[in-house]
Structure formats: C-alpha cells, structure tokens
Design a protein around this motif. Structure first.
Motif, short mmCIF file in Angstrom:
data_model
loop_
_atom_site.label_atom_id
_atom_site.label_comp_id
_atom_site.label_asym_id
_atom_site.label_seq_id
_atom_site.Cartn_x
_atom_site.Cartn_y
_atom_site.Cartn_z
N ALA A 1 0.80 -1.23 0.00
CA ALA A 1 0.00 0.00 0.00
C ALA A 1 0.84 1.28 0.00
CB ALA A 1 -0.97 0.00 1.18
N LEU B 1 -5.08 -4.34 -0.27
CA LEU B 1 -4.31 -3.11 -0.07
C LEU B 1 -5.04 -2.12 0.83
CD1 LEU B 1 -3.20 -2.49 -3.78
CD2 LEU B 1 -1.67 -3.14 -1.90
N VAL C 1 -5.79 4.74 -0.76
CA VAL C 1 -5.07 3.63 -1.40
C VAL C 1 -5.89 3.06 -2.55
CG1 VAL C 1 -4.05 1.34 -1.08
CG2 VAL C 1 -3.84 3.05 0.73
#
Length: 376
Positions: A55, A100, A112
């Motif tokens: 991430a 993520l 993200v």
C-alpha cells in the motif's frame, strides 16, 4: 506477514499527494517532489512482504504520477523489478487488490483504493501512448482489434477512478486526455468542461480544453473561448508545468491572428491598445517556462510553435516596437547585444555575439538546433 495496522503505521505516505499540496510551486518544484516520491516508493516497494504491505508503494507511485506524469516515463521501471511485477499482479487482480485497503482507517483505505486505480489507469494510458505512435496502416486487423481493447481499457480505468471520486477535476482531466489521444476531441472537451465545472481554476482541464478546441474553424466564439481557457491555465498553473511555454506561445498566436502578413506591426498594435504589453509578458513567461522544461524534458517542447513565436518577436524588434528582451535578439549564451549578432547557420534562429559564445553554448543548443533543422 505484517498486520494491516503495522502496514498503515509504517506507511511512508498516508495520503495521495496532489499538485495542489505543493505549496512552493516555483521552478522545478513539482519535478523535484515527483522524483522524491518515486524514491520513497522504491523504498516502500523493497520493504513490502505481503499484498497489504504494498500500500505505501502504491500511494507514493500514484502521487509521483499525479505530480508530474512525464517523470513516470523515466521511472517506467516500477513494474520491471521482481517486486514491481508482484505489485502489478496485485493491482490487476481484484481480490488481491482489495487487500491493499483493508485497514481500520477509512480515509487511508479510500486513498489507497484511488491510488491503486490510478496506477492501473496509468498502465493502460502508457499502452495507449505506445499505440498512438504506430501508423494505422502498420497495425493490421489484429493490431486494430488490440488497439480497440487498449482504448476501452484505458477509458474504463479512468471511469473506475471517477466512480470512486467523481468530484475531483484532475480525474476528469485524465479521462479527457485519453479521449484527446484517440481522436475524440468533442468528448474530451466534455470531460474538461466537467473538470472546470468542479474547479473553475483547474489549469489542467483549462489547457486540455484549449488544446482540443477547434480553432482551425476560425470562428470568433471558438477563438474567444480558447483564449479564456488559456488565461485560466496561465494564471493558475505553476511556471514549471510542462505545458506553460506552449500555452503562452499559443495565446500569442491567437491574439495576433488577425494581423495580415502585409500589415505593419505598428499599425496593427495601434489599432489594438495594450496588446503589445500582453505579447511581451506572455513571451517572457513562456520563454522562462521553456528554459525550465528544456532542463527536464526537452522532448516536450513544441519547437515549431517556439520557432514561429521567436521569429514573430524578432519582427517586433526590427520595427523597434520592443527593446532587447531575453530570448529575442540577444546572444543566446550571454544575453547581451554587441550590435553584431551572428545567426546560427544550422537552425537560423539562435543568435550569438561571438564565435566563442556559440561554441560554449553548443552542448546545450545542439538538441534544439537539430529539431529546428528537421522543421525546414
């Protein structure tokens, strides 16, 4: 395997960095910040050991792209390393991609998620750019079908980003760029208008609108709207933006378009009060922006537009309407006029006060010189 909470805690960047977040947008600041983001992204990439732990790299890579897309062209290796290949596979697999953004922080997850879709969109946009450089008669039937798939994928990628955050003018601009590349300027303008509706001072959407506007029709309303879009861009974009020189020189061409080649500049300017001051200010800003761009991405300079503009400025100088200003009838190396300036025989544009200055300037000038020669 690292936990989601530790991944978030160790994240180099907790949010996407948009160009507007760069408070100091002076010479090259966006370029420098974008390069720094890529350095941080590579550090995060090296530290990743699980799907979720990628991430921070996703956020940093996407931030670098948003700050300055052209630097991504140089940093194209982000998917070429072993871990970059893993990141790419995570982004393209919906199930893995969702890992993520499974932290307890909703804002972080949303950032993200947007960043992940931006990188997918960038990947498709890169394929589209590559396709745009291939002549249609060389594609063949399979190539055309592949091209249509790439176009649809590129558009869908930005549609996915917009579906997550529709009130971000930057994303509408990005979609408009895709439509402009594939030869759908009317649809591109709709996206740019949407961007300006969301943010009336969004300089990217303003430039996209201007560059896709059908000025070739010479319709007064179209010219007027294009100039207005260029004004929004010039007033709000940082001097280091890659399109600044083009915008300034393009506006000079548009506002002087009514001058017939047989008219003298003095007569034309007498009939258009205040226009000369505008031309000079646009030239100064455009030339400064071009010098910045020349250091970073010389391939992005529109040499044909620059040549037209500098020769027009020299006409003004010959009619003694302007004094020597940077880039116009002064030595390209030392910036002075000794009264005996020599013109480069290669490009017939650059001027020098001595052979010594020309030789000193050659390492920098040779790229531009060859570009100008190719226009003859």
């Amino acid at each position: 395997m690292a936990s989601n909470s530790s991944i978030k805690g160790n994240s180099i960047k907790q949010r996407l960095i948009y160009p507007e977040n760069i408070l100091d947008q002076k010479t090259g600041q966006q370029f420098a910040e974008a390069s720094r983001m890529f350095e941080e992204a590579n550090v995060a990439l090296a530290a990743a050991d699980s799907d979720a732990s990628y991430a921070p790299a996703v956020l940093a890579f996407a931030s670098g792209y948003l700050l300055q897309p052209r630097i991504v062209d140089i940093e194209r290796g982000m998917f070429s390393s072993p871990k970059g290949a893993i990141l790419r596979s995570i982004l393209l697999d919906k199930e893995r991609r969702e890992n993520l953004y499974k932290t307890d922080d909703k804002e972080f997850n949303n950032n993200v998620k947007i960043a992940a879709h931006i990188l997918i969109a960038f990947e498709e946009f890169t394929h589209l750019n590559s396709l745009a450089n291939v002549p249609k008669n060389m594609l063949g039937k399979i190539g055309v079908q592949t091209g249509e798939m790439i176009i649809n994928s590129a558009l869908k990628a930005w549609d996915d980003v917009i579906a997550i955050e529709s009130e971000n003018s930057l994303f509408w601009y990005m979609k408009g760029q895709v439509l402009g590349i594939i030869g759908r300027p009317e649809d591109a303008i709709i996206c740019f208008k949407k961007g300006l509706e969301i943010n009336p001072v969004d300089y990217r959407s303003a430039f996209g609108y201007a560059i896709n506007s059908p000025t070739y029709t010479l319709k007064p309303k179209v010219i007027e709207e294009t100039i207005h879009a260029l004004d929004i861009y010039i007033e709000n974009a940082p001097i280091c933006d890659e399109n600044m020189s083009h915008a300034c020189f393009y506006k000079i061409m548009l506002i002087t378009g009514k001058k017939l080649s047989t008219d003298s500049w003095k007569k034309f300017l007498d009939e258009n009060s205040g226009l000369l001051d505008t031309i000079v200010e646009l030239w100064k800003k455009g030339f400064k922006a071009m010098c910045i761009l020349e250091r970073w991405f010389p391939s992005r300079i529109d040499y044909q537009l620059y040549k037209k503009t500098v020769l027009m400025m020299e006409e003004l100088w010959k009619e003694e309407l302007i004094k020597d200003i940077e880039g116009v009838h002064v030595c390209d190396f030392c910036g002075k006029d000794n009264g005996k300036l020599m013109r480069c025989k290669g490009c017939n544009v650059s001027l020098y006060c001595s052979k010594e200055d020309q030789e000193k300037h050659w390492p920098k000038h040779k790229i531009i010189c060859k570009k100008f020669q190719s226009l003859v």
